[in-house]
Scaffold this motif. Structure first.
Motif, mmCIF file in Angstrom:
data_model
loop_
_atom_site.group_PDB
_atom_site.id
_atom_site.type_symbol
_atom_site.label_atom_id
_atom_site.label_comp_id
_atom_site.label_asym_id
_atom_site.label_seq_id
_atom_site.Cartn_x
_atom_site.Cartn_y
_atom_site.Cartn_z
ATOM 1 N N ASN B 100 -10.114 5.792 -1.551
ATOM 2 C CA ASN B 100 -9.294 5.807 -0.407
ATOM 3 C C ASN B 100 -8.293 6.661 -0.377
ATOM 4 N N HIS B 101 -7.480 6.431 1.579
ATOM 5 C CA HIS B 101 -6.641 7.208 1.252
ATOM 6 C C HIS B 101 -5.355 6.133 0.922
ATOM 7 N N GLY B 102 -4.624 6.679 -0.137
ATOM 8 C CA GLY B 102 -4.262 6.086 -1.509
ATOM 9 C C GLY B 102 -4.529 4.842 -2.670
ATOM 10 N N SER B 103 -2.938 4.576 -3.222
ATOM 11 C CA SER B 103 -3.558 4.421 -4.789
ATOM 12 C C SER B 103 -4.280 2.880 -4.357
ATOM 13 N N ASN B 104 -4.952 2.734 -5.857
ATOM 14 C CA ASN B 104 -5.691 1.707 -6.467
ATOM 15 C C ASN B 104 -5.390 0.947 -7.424
ATOM 16 N N SER B 105 -3.848 1.076 -7.970
ATOM 17 C CA SER B 105 -4.223 1.403 -9.531
ATOM 18 C C SER B 105 -3.090 -0.416 -9.901
ATOM 19 N N SER B 106 -3.125 -0.300 -10.903
ATOM 20 C CA SER B 106 -3.165 -1.845 -11.624
ATOM 21 C C SER B 106 -2.943 -2.961 -10.374
ATOM 22 N N ILE B 107 -1.931 -3.208 -10.336
ATOM 23 C CA ILE B 107 -2.028 -4.936 -9.276
ATOM 24 C C ILE B 107 -2.387 -4.785 -8.112
ATOM 25 N N ASN B 108 -3.036 -3.139 -7.209
ATOM 26 C CA ASN B 108 -3.260 -2.535 -5.750
ATOM 27 C C ASN B 108 -4.806 -3.342 -6.348
ATOM 28 N N ILE B 109 -5.561 -3.332 -6.870
ATOM 29 C CA ILE B 109 -6.530 -3.721 -6.669
ATOM 30 C C ILE B 109 -6.941 -5.087 -6.103
ATOM 31 N N MET B 110 -6.015 -6.239 -6.968
ATOM 32 C CA MET B 110 -6.323 -7.437 -5.812
ATOM 33 C C MET B 110 -6.381 -7.387 -5.064
ATOM 34 N N TYR B 111 -5.242 -6.669 -3.948
ATOM 35 C CA TYR B 111 -5.538 -6.721 -2.729
ATOM 36 C C TYR B 111 -6.639 -5.705 -1.855
ATOM 37 N N SER B 112 -7.243 -4.325 -2.471
ATOM 38 C CA SER B 112 -7.653 -3.925 -2.026
ATOM 39 C C SER B 112 -8.999 -3.785 -1.653
ATOM 40 N N GLY B 113 -9.515 -3.787 -0.162
ATOM 41 C CA GLY B 113 -11.126 -4.046 -0.041
ATOM 42 C C GLY B 113 -11.745 -3.304 -0.503
ATOM 43 N N THR B 114 -11.368 -2.100 -1.159
ATOM 44 C CA THR B 114 -11.840 -0.341 -1.295
ATOM 45 C C THR B 114 -13.060 -1.083 -3.230
ATOM 46 N N VAL B 115 -11.850 -1.664 -3.676
ATOM 47 C CA VAL B 115 -11.913 -1.915 -5.012
ATOM 48 C C VAL B 115 -13.007 -3.527 -4.798
ATOM 49 N N SER B 116 -12.577 -4.263 -3.867
ATOM 50 C CA SER B 116 -13.587 -5.677 -3.701
ATOM 51 C C SER B 116 -15.221 -5.507 -3.390
ATOM 52 N N ALA B 117 -14.765 -4.289 -2.497
ATOM 53 C CA ALA B 117 -16.325 -4.022 -2.682
ATOM 54 C C ALA B 117 -17.248 -3.871 -4.039
ATOM 55 N N ILE B 118 -16.985 -3.495 -4.565
ATOM 56 C CA ILE B 118 -17.143 -2.107 -6.086
ATOM 57 C C ILE B 118 -17.496 -3.491 -6.494
#
Lengths: 270, 270
Positions: B100-118
Protein backbone atom coordinates in the motif's frame (compact mmCIF):
# COMPACT_ATOMS: atom_id res chain seq x y z
CA UNK A 1 -27.91 11.35 33.31
CA UNK A 2 -29.94 14.44 34.16
CA UNK A 3 -29.94 16.34 30.88
CA UNK A 4 -31.93 15.06 27.92
CA UNK A 5 -29.66 12.76 25.94
CA UNK A 6 -28.59 13.47 22.38
CA UNK A 7 -29.10 10.41 20.23
CA UNK A 8 -27.42 10.04 16.82
CA UNK A 9 -29.30 7.69 14.50
CA UNK A 10 -27.95 6.21 11.28
CA UNK A 11 -28.19 3.05 9.18
CA UNK A 12 -27.02 1.47 5.94
CA UNK A 13 -30.37 0.80 4.25
CA UNK A 14 -30.89 4.50 3.60
CA UNK A 15 -32.77 7.22 5.43
CA UNK A 16 -36.21 6.27 4.10
CA UNK A 17 -36.00 2.58 5.04
CA UNK A 18 -38.79 1.42 7.37
CA UNK A 19 -36.18 0.02 9.78
CA UNK A 20 -34.62 3.41 10.52
CA UNK A 21 -38.08 5.03 10.71
CA UNK A 22 -39.02 2.51 13.43
CA UNK A 23 -35.77 3.28 15.24
CA UNK A 24 -36.31 7.05 15.02
CA UNK A 25 -39.83 6.61 16.39
CA UNK A 26 -38.47 4.70 19.39
CA UNK A 27 -35.56 7.06 20.03
CA UNK A 28 -37.87 10.09 20.02
CA UNK A 29 -39.25 8.65 23.28
CA UNK A 30 -35.80 8.77 24.88
CA UNK A 31 -34.04 11.96 23.84
CA UNK A 32 -33.20 14.60 21.26
CA UNK A 33 -32.79 12.69 18.03
CA UNK A 34 -30.45 13.65 15.19
CA UNK A 35 -30.69 11.44 12.13
CA UNK A 36 -27.72 11.55 9.75
CA UNK A 37 -28.13 8.67 7.33
CA UNK A 38 -27.25 7.71 3.75
CA UNK A 39 -29.50 9.00 0.98
CA UNK A 40 -29.41 5.58 -0.70
CA UNK A 41 -29.00 1.90 0.28
CA UNK A 42 -25.45 1.05 1.34
CA UNK A 43 -25.71 -2.61 2.36
CA UNK A 44 -22.36 -4.37 2.25
CA UNK A 45 -20.43 -1.10 2.35
CA UNK A 46 -18.56 -2.10 5.52
CA UNK A 47 -16.31 0.54 7.05
CA UNK A 48 -15.80 2.44 3.78
CA UNK A 49 -15.20 6.18 3.91
CA UNK A 50 -15.34 8.79 1.16
CA UNK A 51 -11.83 10.14 0.66
CA UNK A 52 -11.50 10.91 -3.03
CA UNK A 53 -14.75 12.64 -3.77
CA UNK A 54 -17.08 15.10 -2.09
CA UNK A 55 -20.00 14.61 0.27
CA UNK A 56 -23.38 16.28 0.21
CA UNK A 57 -25.39 16.43 3.42
CA UNK A 58 -28.80 18.08 3.33
CA UNK A 59 -31.38 18.81 5.97
CA UNK A 60 -34.58 16.87 5.23
CA UNK A 61 -37.83 15.89 6.89
CA UNK A 62 -38.85 12.33 6.11
CA UNK A 63 -41.80 11.83 8.45
CA UNK A 64 -43.49 13.13 11.57
CA UNK A 65 -41.74 13.41 14.89
CA UNK A 66 -39.36 15.69 16.76
CA UNK A 67 -36.19 14.36 15.16
CA UNK A 68 -33.87 16.55 13.11
CA UNK A 69 -32.70 14.84 9.94
CA UNK A 70 -29.95 15.04 7.33
CA UNK A 71 -29.47 12.80 4.33
CA UNK A 72 -25.88 12.25 3.25
CA UNK A 73 -24.42 11.11 -0.07
CA UNK A 74 -21.76 9.07 1.73
CA UNK A 75 -21.43 5.85 3.67
CA UNK A 76 -22.71 5.12 7.19
CA UNK A 77 -19.22 5.81 8.57
CA UNK A 78 -19.13 9.14 6.71
CA UNK A 79 -22.49 9.94 8.33
CA UNK A 80 -21.12 9.33 11.83
CA UNK A 81 -17.99 11.39 11.16
CA UNK A 82 -19.91 14.28 9.61
CA UNK A 83 -22.58 14.25 12.32
CA UNK A 84 -20.02 14.48 15.11
CA UNK A 85 -17.79 16.98 13.36
CA UNK A 86 -20.30 19.38 11.80
CA UNK A 87 -23.95 18.71 12.59
CA UNK A 88 -24.62 17.81 16.21
CA UNK A 89 -24.60 20.57 18.85
CA UNK A 90 -22.30 18.41 21.02
CA UNK A 91 -20.91 14.90 21.20
CA UNK A 92 -23.90 12.54 21.32
CA UNK A 93 -24.62 10.43 24.36
CA UNK A 94 -25.24 7.41 22.19
CA UNK A 95 -25.18 6.39 18.54
CA UNK A 96 -27.73 3.85 17.32
CA UNK A 97 -27.76 2.25 13.91
CA UNK A 98 -30.46 0.30 12.07
CA UNK A 99 -32.87 -1.26 12.46
CA UNK A 100 -31.23 -3.19 9.63
CA UNK A 101 -33.38 -5.16 7.24
CA UNK A 102 -31.61 -8.52 7.59
CA UNK A 103 -29.12 -10.24 9.87
CA UNK A 104 -25.80 -8.79 10.96
CA UNK A 105 -24.90 -11.74 13.14
CA UNK A 106 -21.56 -13.56 13.18
CA UNK A 107 -19.31 -12.86 10.16
CA UNK A 108 -21.85 -10.48 8.59
CA UNK A 109 -20.45 -7.94 11.02
CA UNK A 110 -17.47 -7.46 8.69
CA UNK A 111 -19.54 -6.40 5.67
CA UNK A 112 -22.23 -4.44 7.45
CA UNK A 113 -22.50 -0.67 7.21
CA UNK A 114 -24.91 -0.77 10.14
CA UNK A 115 -22.24 -2.30 12.38
CA UNK A 116 -19.41 -0.18 10.96
CA UNK A 117 -21.34 2.94 11.97
CA UNK A 118 -21.38 1.86 15.61
CA UNK A 119 -17.72 0.87 15.47
CA UNK A 120 -16.91 4.34 14.16
CA UNK A 121 -18.86 5.85 17.05
CA UNK A 122 -16.90 3.71 19.49
CA UNK A 123 -13.62 4.95 17.98
CA UNK A 124 -14.93 8.42 18.86
CA UNK A 125 -15.58 7.28 22.43
CA UNK A 126 -19.36 7.20 22.04
CA UNK A 127 -21.47 4.28 23.35
CA UNK A 128 -23.30 2.69 20.46
CA UNK A 129 -25.74 -0.03 19.52
CA UNK A 130 -26.48 -1.54 16.13
CA UNK A 131 -29.85 -3.21 15.66
CA UNK A 132 -30.72 -5.74 12.97
CA UNK A 133 -33.89 -7.73 12.38
CA UNK A 134 -33.60 -11.10 10.67
CA UNK A 135 -36.01 -10.11 7.94
CA UNK A 136 -34.86 -8.66 4.63
CA UNK A 137 -38.37 -7.64 3.63
CA UNK A 138 -38.90 -3.91 3.08
CA UNK A 139 -42.25 -4.39 4.86
CA UNK A 140 -40.73 -6.32 7.77
CA UNK A 141 -42.61 -6.04 11.06
CA UNK A 142 -40.48 -3.92 13.41
CA UNK A 143 -43.12 -3.73 16.16
CA UNK A 144 -41.80 -6.69 18.22
CA UNK A 145 -38.34 -5.09 18.18
CA UNK A 146 -39.31 -1.69 19.49
CA UNK A 147 -39.59 -2.31 23.19
CA UNK A 148 -36.33 -4.27 23.28
CA UNK A 149 -34.62 -1.50 21.32
CA UNK A 150 -35.82 1.12 23.80
CA UNK A 151 -34.82 -0.94 26.78
CA UNK A 152 -31.32 -1.72 25.53
CA UNK A 153 -30.67 1.94 24.72
CA UNK A 154 -31.99 2.99 28.15
CA UNK A 155 -29.67 0.50 29.83
CA UNK A 156 -26.66 1.94 28.04
CA UNK A 157 -27.70 5.55 28.65
CA UNK A 158 -28.60 5.26 32.32
CA UNK A 159 -26.40 2.39 33.55
CA UNK A 160 -23.01 3.06 32.01
CA UNK A 161 -20.10 0.95 33.17
CA UNK A 162 -17.39 3.31 34.48
CA UNK A 163 -14.49 3.88 32.07
CA UNK A 164 -15.92 1.49 29.49
CA UNK A 165 -17.37 2.44 26.14
CA UNK A 166 -20.02 -0.12 25.29
CA UNK A 167 -20.53 -1.11 21.65
CA UNK A 168 -23.24 -3.70 21.08
CA UNK A 169 -24.22 -5.63 17.97
CA UNK A 170 -27.85 -6.61 18.54
CA UNK A 171 -29.73 -9.04 16.30
CA UNK A 172 -33.41 -9.76 16.68
CA UNK A 173 -35.05 -12.96 15.42
CA UNK A 174 -38.00 -12.76 13.04
CA UNK A 175 -40.59 -13.77 15.60
CA UNK A 176 -43.78 -12.45 17.10
CA UNK A 177 -43.48 -10.50 20.36
CA UNK A 178 -44.67 -13.41 22.49
CA UNK A 179 -42.31 -15.85 20.77
CA UNK A 180 -39.12 -13.96 21.69
CA UNK A 181 -37.65 -15.79 24.66
CA UNK A 182 -35.39 -13.00 25.91
CA UNK A 183 -31.84 -11.78 25.45
CA UNK A 184 -28.50 -13.60 25.36
CA UNK A 185 -25.13 -11.94 25.66
CA UNK A 186 -23.02 -13.82 23.15
CA UNK A 187 -19.79 -14.04 21.24
CA UNK A 188 -19.63 -13.70 17.46
CA UNK A 189 -20.09 -17.17 15.92
CA UNK A 190 -17.36 -18.51 13.68
CA UNK A 191 -19.00 -18.56 10.28
CA UNK A 192 -18.42 -17.64 6.66
CA UNK A 193 -20.16 -17.25 3.35
CA UNK A 194 -19.37 -19.96 0.84
CA UNK A 195 -19.23 -17.80 -2.23
CA UNK A 196 -20.19 -18.59 -5.73
CA UNK A 197 -20.51 -16.17 -8.59
CA UNK A 198 -23.32 -16.28 -11.10
CA UNK A 199 -21.44 -15.79 -14.39
CA UNK A 200 -23.42 -14.14 -17.18
CA UNK A 201 -22.85 -12.34 -20.47
CA UNK A 202 -23.91 -8.79 -21.24
CA UNK A 203 -25.66 -7.90 -24.52
CA UNK A 204 -22.23 -7.40 -26.12
CA UNK A 205 -21.04 -10.84 -25.03
CA UNK A 206 -18.75 -9.64 -22.24
CA UNK A 207 -18.59 -11.73 -19.07
CA UNK A 208 -19.87 -10.33 -15.80
CA UNK A 209 -20.57 -11.72 -12.35
CA UNK A 210 -23.18 -11.52 -9.61
CA UNK A 211 -22.05 -12.33 -6.11
CA UNK A 212 -24.17 -15.05 -4.56
CA UNK A 213 -23.39 -17.20 -1.57
CA UNK A 214 -24.49 -19.66 1.03
CA UNK A 215 -24.12 -18.90 4.73
CA UNK A 216 -22.18 -21.53 6.66
CA UNK A 217 -22.21 -21.58 10.45
CA UNK A 218 -19.04 -23.46 11.44
CA UNK A 219 -19.68 -23.02 15.16
CA UNK A 220 -22.15 -25.30 16.93
CA UNK A 221 -21.46 -24.05 20.46
CA UNK A 222 -24.26 -22.55 22.54
CA UNK A 223 -22.59 -19.26 23.51
CA UNK A 224 -22.81 -17.69 20.04
CA UNK A 225 -25.15 -15.20 18.42
CA UNK A 226 -26.13 -17.80 15.81
CA UNK A 227 -27.25 -20.21 18.53
CA UNK A 228 -29.21 -17.52 20.38
CA UNK A 229 -31.03 -16.41 17.23
CA UNK A 230 -31.87 -19.95 16.13
CA UNK A 231 -33.29 -20.63 19.56
CA UNK A 232 -35.60 -17.64 19.78
CA UNK A 233 -33.38 -15.17 21.64
CA UNK A 234 -32.19 -11.68 20.83
CA UNK A 235 -28.39 -11.82 20.58
CA UNK A 236 -26.14 -9.09 21.96
CA UNK A 237 -22.46 -9.25 21.03
CA UNK A 238 -20.18 -6.62 22.63
CA UNK A 239 -17.67 -5.64 19.94
CA UNK A 240 -14.44 -3.68 19.57
CA UNK A 241 -12.14 -2.08 17.01
CA UNK A 242 -8.90 -3.59 18.27
CA UNK A 243 -8.29 -6.34 15.69
CA UNK A 244 -5.04 -7.53 17.31
CA UNK A 245 -5.01 -11.30 17.68
CA UNK A 246 -3.30 -11.51 21.07
CA UNK A 247 -3.18 -15.33 21.02
CA UNK A 248 -1.13 -15.29 17.84
CA UNK A 249 0.89 -12.29 19.01
CA UNK A 250 1.97 -14.14 22.16
CA UNK A 251 2.58 -17.32 20.19
CA UNK A 252 4.81 -15.55 17.67
CA UNK A 253 6.74 -13.95 20.51
CA UNK A 254 7.10 -17.22 22.43
CA UNK A 255 8.28 -18.98 19.28
CA UNK A 256 10.91 -16.28 18.80
CA UNK A 257 9.52 -15.70 15.36
CA UNK A 258 11.31 -12.40 15.19
CA UNK A 259 14.67 -13.71 16.40
CA UNK A 260 14.53 -16.64 14.01
CA UNK A 261 13.61 -14.23 11.30
CA UNK A 262 16.61 -12.00 11.85
CA UNK A 263 18.95 -14.97 11.95
CA UNK A 264 17.49 -16.48 8.80
CA UNK A 265 17.41 -13.13 7.16
CA UNK A 266 21.04 -12.30 7.70
CA UNK A 267 22.12 -15.88 7.10
CA UNK A 268 20.49 -16.45 3.76
CA UNK A 269 19.24 -13.30 2.20
CA UNK A 270 21.71 -10.51 2.81
CA UNK B 1 5.75 -27.32 1.44
CA UNK B 2 7.04 -29.35 -1.51
CA UNK B 3 4.84 -28.14 -4.34
CA UNK B 4 5.22 -24.64 -5.75
CA UNK B 5 2.97 -22.36 -3.76
CA UNK B 6 0.07 -20.48 -5.28
CA UNK B 7 0.16 -16.84 -4.24
CA UNK B 8 -2.86 -14.56 -4.60
CA UNK B 9 -1.92 -10.88 -4.86
CA UNK B 10 -4.30 -7.96 -4.50
CA UNK B 11 -4.35 -4.37 -3.21
CA UNK B 12 -6.57 -1.32 -2.87
CA UNK B 13 -4.56 1.24 -4.85
CA UNK B 14 -5.45 -0.47 -8.13
CA UNK B 15 -3.69 -3.02 -10.30
CA UNK B 16 -1.33 -0.53 -11.97
CA UNK B 17 -0.03 1.03 -8.73
CA UNK B 18 3.76 0.80 -8.29
CA UNK B 19 3.25 -0.81 -4.87
CA UNK B 20 1.48 -3.88 -6.23
CA UNK B 21 3.95 -4.12 -9.12
CA UNK B 22 6.79 -4.29 -6.57
CA UNK B 23 4.87 -6.97 -4.64
CA UNK B 24 4.22 -9.00 -7.80
CA UNK B 25 7.91 -8.82 -8.70
CA UNK B 26 8.87 -10.17 -5.28
CA UNK B 27 6.21 -12.88 -5.22
CA UNK B 28 7.29 -14.18 -8.65
CA UNK B 29 10.49 -15.30 -6.89
CA UNK B 30 8.47 -17.47 -4.50
CA UNK B 31 5.64 -19.17 -6.37
CA UNK B 32 2.93 -19.14 -9.01
CA UNK B 33 1.43 -15.68 -8.79
CA UNK B 34 -2.20 -14.81 -9.53
CA UNK B 35 -3.02 -11.12 -9.37
CA UNK B 36 -6.70 -10.23 -8.97
CA UNK B 37 -6.87 -6.54 -8.13
CA UNK B 38 -9.17 -3.54 -8.53
CA UNK B 39 -9.13 -1.73 -11.86
CA UNK B 40 -9.15 1.62 -10.03
CA UNK B 41 -8.02 3.10 -6.69
CA UNK B 42 -10.13 1.92 -3.74
CA UNK B 43 -8.41 3.51 -0.75
CA UNK B 44 -10.73 3.80 2.23
CA UNK B 45 -13.11 1.17 0.87
CA UNK B 46 -12.73 -1.02 3.99
CA UNK B 47 -14.47 -4.39 3.87
CA UNK B 48 -17.07 -3.32 1.32
CA UNK B 49 -18.48 -5.91 -1.07
CA UNK B 50 -20.49 -5.50 -4.26
CA UNK B 51 -23.95 -6.90 -3.66
CA UNK B 52 -26.33 -4.76 -5.66
CA UNK B 53 -24.54 -4.44 -8.95
CA UNK B 54 -22.42 -6.58 -11.24
CA UNK B 55 -18.69 -7.22 -11.36
CA UNK B 56 -16.43 -7.33 -14.35
CA UNK B 57 -13.16 -9.25 -14.10
CA UNK B 58 -10.88 -9.32 -17.12
CA UNK B 59 -7.59 -11.02 -17.85
CA UNK B 60 -4.87 -8.43 -18.41
CA UNK B 61 -1.11 -8.17 -18.66
CA UNK B 62 0.26 -5.11 -16.91
CA UNK B 63 4.01 -5.72 -17.06
CA UNK B 64 6.66 -8.39 -17.50
CA UNK B 65 6.89 -11.47 -15.35
CA UNK B 66 5.31 -14.90 -14.98
CA UNK B 67 2.27 -13.70 -13.04
CA UNK B 68 -1.26 -14.21 -14.35
CA UNK B 69 -3.41 -11.11 -13.88
CA UNK B 70 -7.04 -10.04 -13.74
CA UNK B 71 -8.42 -6.56 -13.15
CA UNK B 72 -11.75 -6.39 -11.37
CA UNK B 73 -14.35 -3.62 -11.22
CA UNK B 74 -15.05 -4.36 -7.55
CA UNK B 75 -13.45 -3.88 -4.16
CA UNK B 76 -10.38 -5.66 -2.75
CA UNK B 77 -12.70 -8.03 -0.83
CA UNK B 78 -14.61 -8.76 -4.05
CA UNK B 79 -11.25 -9.56 -5.68
CA UNK B 80 -10.39 -12.12 -2.99
CA UNK B 81 -13.82 -13.75 -3.17
CA UNK B 82 -13.83 -13.90 -6.97
CA UNK B 83 -10.24 -15.16 -7.14
CA UNK B 84 -10.92 -18.04 -4.77
CA UNK B 85 -14.31 -18.91 -6.22
CA UNK B 86 -13.74 -18.59 -9.97
CA UNK B 87 -10.18 -17.78 -11.01
CA UNK B 88 -7.51 -19.71 -9.13
CA UNK B 89 -6.88 -23.38 -10.00
CA UNK B 90 -7.07 -24.23 -6.28
CA UNK B 91 -7.18 -22.53 -2.87
CA UNK B 92 -4.05 -20.34 -2.64
CA UNK B 93 -1.32 -21.07 -0.13
CA UNK B 94 -1.16 -17.43 0.81
CA UNK B 95 -2.83 -14.13 0.00
CA UNK B 96 -0.71 -10.98 0.01
CA UNK B 97 -2.05 -7.47 -0.33
CA UNK B 98 -0.29 -4.18 -1.08
CA UNK B 99 2.27 -2.84 -1.02
CA UNK B 100 0.00 0.00 0.00
CA UNK B 101 1.03 3.57 -0.72
CA UNK B 102 0.65 4.93 2.82
CA UNK B 103 0.26 3.68 6.38
CA UNK B 104 -2.24 1.08 7.50
CA UNK B 105 -1.07 1.09 11.09
CA UNK B 106 -3.28 1.30 14.18
CA UNK B 107 -6.86 2.50 13.51
CA UNK B 108 -6.24 2.84 9.76
CA UNK B 109 -6.79 -0.90 9.68
CA UNK B 110 -10.55 -0.28 9.86
CA UNK B 111 -10.71 1.81 6.68
CA UNK B 112 -8.13 -0.02 4.62
CA UNK B 113 -9.02 -2.11 1.61
CA UNK B 114 -5.51 -3.56 1.72
CA UNK B 115 -6.12 -4.94 5.20
CA UNK B 116 -9.71 -5.99 4.49
CA UNK B 117 -8.45 -8.17 1.64
CA UNK B 118 -6.23 -10.16 4.01
CA UNK B 119 -9.02 -10.40 6.58
CA UNK B 120 -11.28 -11.84 3.88
CA UNK B 121 -8.59 -14.39 3.02
CA UNK B 122 -8.35 -15.34 6.69
CA UNK B 123 -12.13 -15.88 6.81
CA UNK B 124 -11.54 -18.35 3.97
CA UNK B 125 -8.85 -20.10 6.02
CA UNK B 126 -5.96 -18.75 3.96
CA UNK B 127 -2.79 -17.33 5.58
CA UNK B 128 -2.38 -13.74 4.54
CA UNK B 129 -0.17 -10.69 4.86
CA UNK B 130 -0.94 -7.06 4.09
CA UNK B 131 2.01 -4.77 3.37
CA UNK B 132 1.98 -0.98 3.59
CA UNK B 133 4.79 1.53 3.15
CA UNK B 134 4.55 4.82 5.03
CA UNK B 135 4.84 6.84 1.85
CA UNK B 136 1.78 8.05 -0.08
CA UNK B 137 3.87 9.09 -3.07
CA UNK B 138 3.02 7.29 -6.32
CA UNK B 139 6.79 7.18 -6.93
CA UNK B 140 7.59 5.87 -3.45
CA UNK B 141 10.75 3.75 -3.18
CA UNK B 142 9.67 0.13 -2.62
CA UNK B 143 13.18 -1.30 -2.92
CA UNK B 144 13.98 -1.31 0.83
CA UNK B 145 10.70 -3.20 1.44
CA UNK B 146 11.28 -6.04 -0.99
CA UNK B 147 13.60 -8.29 0.95
CA UNK B 148 11.50 -8.00 4.11
CA UNK B 149 8.37 -8.74 2.12
CA UNK B 150 9.93 -11.88 0.66
CA UNK B 151 11.23 -13.03 4.00
CA UNK B 152 7.95 -12.57 5.84
CA UNK B 153 6.02 -14.42 3.14
CA UNK B 154 8.59 -17.26 3.17
CA UNK B 155 8.24 -17.55 6.95
CA UNK B 156 4.48 -17.93 6.66
CA UNK B 157 4.69 -20.35 3.73
CA UNK B 158 7.41 -22.63 5.09
CA UNK B 159 7.01 -22.34 8.87
CA UNK B 160 3.26 -22.52 9.45
CA UNK B 161 2.06 -22.83 13.03
CA UNK B 162 -0.07 -25.99 13.28
CA UNK B 163 -3.83 -25.34 13.33
CA UNK B 164 -3.39 -21.57 13.21
CA UNK B 165 -4.19 -19.31 10.28
CA UNK B 166 -1.80 -16.39 10.42
CA UNK B 167 -3.02 -12.96 9.28
CA UNK B 168 -0.43 -10.20 9.52
CA UNK B 169 -0.73 -6.46 9.06
CA UNK B 170 2.77 -5.29 8.15
CA UNK B 171 3.78 -1.62 8.00
CA UNK B 172 7.16 -0.48 6.77
CA UNK B 173 8.68 2.88 7.73
CA UNK B 174 9.79 5.27 5.01
CA UNK B 175 13.50 4.70 5.52
CA UNK B 176 16.52 3.62 3.57
CA UNK B 177 17.45 -0.06 3.70
CA UNK B 178 20.30 0.51 6.16
CA UNK B 179 18.12 2.67 8.43
CA UNK B 180 15.51 -0.03 9.09
CA UNK B 181 16.35 -1.45 12.51
CA UNK B 182 14.42 -4.71 12.17
CA UNK B 183 10.98 -6.08 12.91
CA UNK B 184 8.69 -5.77 15.93
CA UNK B 185 5.67 -7.93 16.60
CA UNK B 186 3.14 -5.45 17.98
CA UNK B 187 -0.41 -4.78 18.97
CA UNK B 188 -2.60 -2.24 17.17
CA UNK B 189 -2.10 1.17 18.79
CA UNK B 190 -5.13 2.94 20.22
CA UNK B 191 -5.55 5.89 17.89
CA UNK B 192 -8.15 7.82 15.93
CA UNK B 193 -8.57 10.47 13.29
CA UNK B 194 -9.77 13.79 14.58
CA UNK B 195 -12.05 14.66 11.73
CA UNK B 196 -12.86 17.96 10.28
CA UNK B 197 -14.73 18.65 7.09
CA UNK B 198 -13.72 21.31 4.60
CA UNK B 199 -17.09 22.92 3.78
CA UNK B 200 -17.37 24.47 0.32
CA UNK B 201 -20.03 25.61 -2.14
CA UNK B 202 -20.49 24.22 -5.63
CA UNK B 203 -21.02 26.55 -8.62
CA UNK B 204 -24.76 26.48 -7.91
CA UNK B 205 -24.25 27.52 -4.29
CA UNK B 206 -24.99 24.11 -2.76
CA UNK B 207 -22.91 23.05 0.25
CA UNK B 208 -20.54 20.11 -0.03
CA UNK B 209 -17.80 18.64 2.15
CA UNK B 210 -14.32 17.20 1.83
CA UNK B 211 -13.21 14.82 4.56
CA UNK B 212 -9.97 15.96 6.14
CA UNK B 213 -8.47 14.92 9.43
CA UNK B 214 -5.59 14.82 11.79
CA UNK B 215 -4.18 11.52 13.04
CA UNK B 216 -4.06 11.23 16.83
CA UNK B 217 -2.05 8.50 18.52
CA UNK B 218 -3.60 8.10 21.97
CA UNK B 219 -1.28 5.29 22.95
CA UNK B 220 2.25 6.04 24.11
CA UNK B 221 3.20 2.50 25.12
CA UNK B 222 6.16 0.77 23.48
CA UNK B 223 4.44 -2.45 22.35
CA UNK B 224 2.39 -0.82 19.57
CA UNK B 225 2.78 -0.56 15.82
CA UNK B 226 2.92 3.23 16.08
CA UNK B 227 5.88 3.05 18.46
CA UNK B 228 7.72 0.54 16.27
CA UNK B 229 7.28 2.63 13.12
CA UNK B 230 8.32 5.86 14.82
CA UNK B 231 11.45 4.15 16.08
CA UNK B 232 12.64 2.73 12.78
CA UNK B 233 11.15 -0.77 12.92
CA UNK B 234 8.83 -2.65 10.62
CA UNK B 235 5.64 -3.40 12.59
CA UNK B 236 3.82 -6.71 12.36
CA UNK B 237 0.39 -6.90 13.98
CA UNK B 238 -1.33 -10.32 13.94
CA UNK B 239 -5.03 -9.62 13.34
CA UNK B 240 -8.36 -11.43 13.43
CA UNK B 241 -11.98 -11.17 12.30
CA UNK B 242 -13.59 -12.00 15.65
CA UNK B 243 -14.68 -8.57 16.86
CA UNK B 244 -16.16 -9.86 20.13
CA UNK B 245 -15.00 -7.79 23.08
CA UNK B 246 -14.57 -10.61 25.60
CA UNK B 247 -13.70 -8.23 28.45
CA UNK B 248 -17.02 -6.44 28.08
CA UNK B 249 -18.83 -9.71 27.44
CA UNK B 250 -17.61 -11.17 30.74
CA UNK B 251 -18.29 -7.88 32.51
CA UNK B 252 -21.87 -7.73 31.27
CA UNK B 253 -22.39 -11.32 32.34
CA UNK B 254 -20.83 -10.78 35.77
CA UNK B 255 -22.97 -7.67 36.31
CA UNK B 256 -26.07 -9.70 35.48
CA UNK B 257 -26.86 -7.15 32.84
CA UNK B 258 -29.28 -9.57 31.28
CA UNK B 259 -31.05 -10.50 34.52
CA UNK B 260 -31.45 -6.86 35.53
CA UNK B 261 -32.72 -6.15 32.09
CA UNK B 262 -35.49 -8.72 32.26
CA UNK B 263 -36.57 -7.52 35.71
CA UNK B 264 -36.62 -3.90 34.65
CA UNK B 265 -38.25 -4.79 31.41
CA UNK B 266 -41.21 -6.61 32.93
CA UNK B 267 -41.46 -4.21 35.82
CA UNK B 268 -41.69 -0.96 33.92
CA UNK B 269 -42.27 -1.47 30.28
CA UNK B 270 -44.74 -4.28 29.68
Amino acid sequence: MNKKPIILVTNDDGIVAPGIRALVHSMNLLGDVYVVAPNKPQSGIGHAITMNTILYCDSVKIDNGNQKEWECSGTPVDCVKLAISDILPRKPDICVSGINHGSNSSINIMYSGTVSAIIEASIEGIPSVGFSLLDFDWNADFEPSKKYVCQIVKKILYNPIPEKIITLNVNIPKLKKEQIKGIKICRQADSKWKESFDKRYNPKGKTYYWLVGEFLNLDEKVDTDEWALKNGYISIVPIQFDLTNYTILNLLKSLNFFILFVFFFFGYIV
